[in-house]
Motif scaffolding. Sequence first.
Motif, short mmCIF file in Angstrom:
data_model
loop_
_atom_site.label_atom_id
_atom_site.label_comp_id
_atom_site.label_asym_id
_atom_site.label_seq_id
_atom_site.Cartn_x
_atom_site.Cartn_y
_atom_site.Cartn_z
N ALA A 122 0.83 -1.21 0.00
CA ALA A 122 0.00 0.00 0.00
C ALA A 122 0.86 1.26 0.00
O ALA A 122 0.58 2.22 -0.73
N LEU A 123 1.92 1.25 0.80
CA LEU A 123 2.77 2.43 0.90
C LEU A 123 3.65 2.63 -0.33
O LEU A 123 3.87 3.76 -0.77
N ALA A 124 4.16 1.55 -0.89
CA ALA A 124 5.09 1.66 -2.02
C ALA A 124 4.36 1.80 -3.35
O ALA A 124 4.77 2.58 -4.21
N GLU A 125 3.30 1.03 -3.53
CA GLU A 125 2.61 0.99 -4.82
C GLU A 125 1.34 1.85 -4.85
O GLU A 125 0.79 2.11 -5.91
N HIS A 126 0.84 2.19 -3.64
CA HIS A 126 -0.39 2.98 -3.48
C HIS A 126 -1.64 2.18 -3.82
O HIS A 126 -2.74 2.73 -3.86
N PHE A 127 -1.46 0.91 -4.05
CA PHE A 127 -2.55 -0.03 -4.31
C PHE A 127 -2.18 -1.36 -3.65
O PHE A 127 -1.02 -1.60 -3.37
N VAL A 128 -3.18 -2.19 -3.43
CA VAL A 128 -2.94 -3.52 -2.89
C VAL A 128 -3.55 -4.52 -3.87
O VAL A 128 -4.74 -4.41 -4.20
N ASP A 129 -2.75 -5.47 -4.32
CA ASP A 129 -3.27 -6.43 -5.30
C ASP A 129 -4.28 -7.37 -4.64
O ASP A 129 -4.39 -7.45 -3.42
N ASP A 130 -5.04 -8.06 -5.48
CA ASP A 130 -6.13 -8.92 -4.99
C ASP A 130 -5.63 -10.04 -4.08
O ASP A 130 -6.27 -10.34 -3.06
N VAL A 131 -4.53 -10.65 -4.42
CA VAL A 131 -4.01 -11.76 -3.62
C VAL A 131 -3.63 -11.27 -2.22
O VAL A 131 -3.99 -11.89 -1.20
N THR A 132 -2.93 -10.15 -2.16
CA THR A 132 -2.52 -9.59 -0.86
C THR A 132 -3.73 -9.14 -0.06
O THR A 132 -3.81 -9.38 1.15
N TYR A 133 -4.67 -8.49 -0.72
CA TYR A 133 -5.89 -8.04 -0.04
C TYR A 133 -6.66 -9.22 0.55
O TYR A 133 -7.05 -9.18 1.71
N GLU A 134 -6.86 -10.25 -0.26
CA GLU A 134 -7.63 -11.42 0.22
C GLU A 134 -6.91 -12.11 1.37
O GLU A 134 -7.55 -12.56 2.32
N ALA A 135 -5.59 -12.19 1.31
CA ALA A 135 -4.83 -12.79 2.41
C ALA A 135 -4.99 -11.97 3.69
O ALA A 135 -5.18 -12.52 4.78
N ALA A 136 -4.95 -10.65 3.56
CA ALA A 136 -5.10 -9.78 4.73
C ALA A 136 -6.52 -9.84 5.28
O ALA A 136 -6.72 -9.90 6.51
N LEU A 137 -7.49 -9.86 4.41
CA LEU A 137 -8.88 -9.95 4.85
C LEU A 137 -9.13 -11.27 5.58
O LEU A 137 -9.77 -11.31 6.65
N ALA A 138 -8.60 -12.37 5.05
CA ALA A 138 -8.76 -13.67 5.69
C ALA A 138 -8.05 -13.72 7.04
O ALA A 138 -8.56 -14.31 8.00
N GLU A 139 -6.90 -13.10 7.12
CA GLU A 139 -6.11 -13.11 8.37
C GLU A 139 -6.71 -12.21 9.44
O GLU A 139 -6.75 -12.57 10.62
N PHE A 140 -7.17 -11.02 9.05
CA PHE A 140 -7.53 -10.00 10.04
C PHE A 140 -9.03 -9.72 10.14
O PHE A 140 -9.49 -9.22 11.16
N GLY A 141 -9.78 -9.96 9.10
CA GLY A 141 -11.19 -9.57 9.09
C GLY A 141 -11.35 -8.10 8.74
O GLY A 141 -10.38 -7.35 8.67
N GLU A 142 -12.60 -7.71 8.50
CA GLU A 142 -12.87 -6.36 8.01
C GLU A 142 -12.47 -5.27 8.99
O GLU A 142 -11.85 -4.27 8.61
N GLU A 143 -12.87 -5.41 10.26
CA GLU A 143 -12.59 -4.33 11.22
C GLU A 143 -11.10 -4.08 11.36
O GLU A 143 -10.65 -2.93 11.31
N CYS A 144 -10.32 -5.13 11.53
CA CYS A 144 -8.87 -4.96 11.66
C CYS A 144 -8.26 -4.40 10.38
O CYS A 144 -7.34 -3.57 10.45
N LEU A 145 -8.76 -4.80 9.25
CA LEU A 145 -8.21 -4.31 7.99
C LEU A 145 -8.48 -2.82 7.83
O LEU A 145 -7.60 -2.06 7.41
N VAL A 146 -9.68 -2.38 8.18
CA VAL A 146 -9.98 -0.95 8.15
C VAL A 146 -9.09 -0.21 9.14
O VAL A 146 -8.52 0.83 8.82
#
Length: 193
Positions: A122-146
Amino acid sequence: MRLSPLRDMNPAQARLRDRLVQRRGGVHGPFQVLVRSPGPGGRLEELSTSCMRDSALPPRLRELTLLTVARRLDAQHSWLAHVDKGREAGLDPAALDRLAHGREPGFTRHDERVLHRFADQALAEHFVDDVTYEAALAEFGEECLVDLVIALGTFTSLALILNTFQVDLEPDTAPPFPDVAGFHRVPREDAPS
């Protein structure tokens, strides 16, 4: 610091200074700058406090978020203020040392690897790819991700304040990043020629 010492405070500045002294034991780091703009500065201080105390992320990952921003934005003051807190919260000291030196940190815990990859992307590219986003969502859930994205923005603001206004390191403090001297990048010894 690029700003002159603040001598004559207006009432709003004095109230923010008093709150900072009560909450943080003084007016340190980026808060030396924020006290000059007590409206937005006070709200940013409150938000940063909330990111570190009230986030759905556990304390270890809150510290990792801040340290990832500090390294990505070369915010030495933030790094030094939080690296020991990160270690105390359970972050691997060797991984933090690698991160400070601009290398792949090699975190061993899955949640740390996911968070660092998400934040760094997010910091380097200013975007998060789908694979990274889905991994983060699965790991943390919506509230933590926000909460994570809010923290990234908040800590980025503080890093920009530190670097733009050149908030100095404490005297006799060794700089944490080998590729940063003062407020300038220097060539890394291990950089390809």
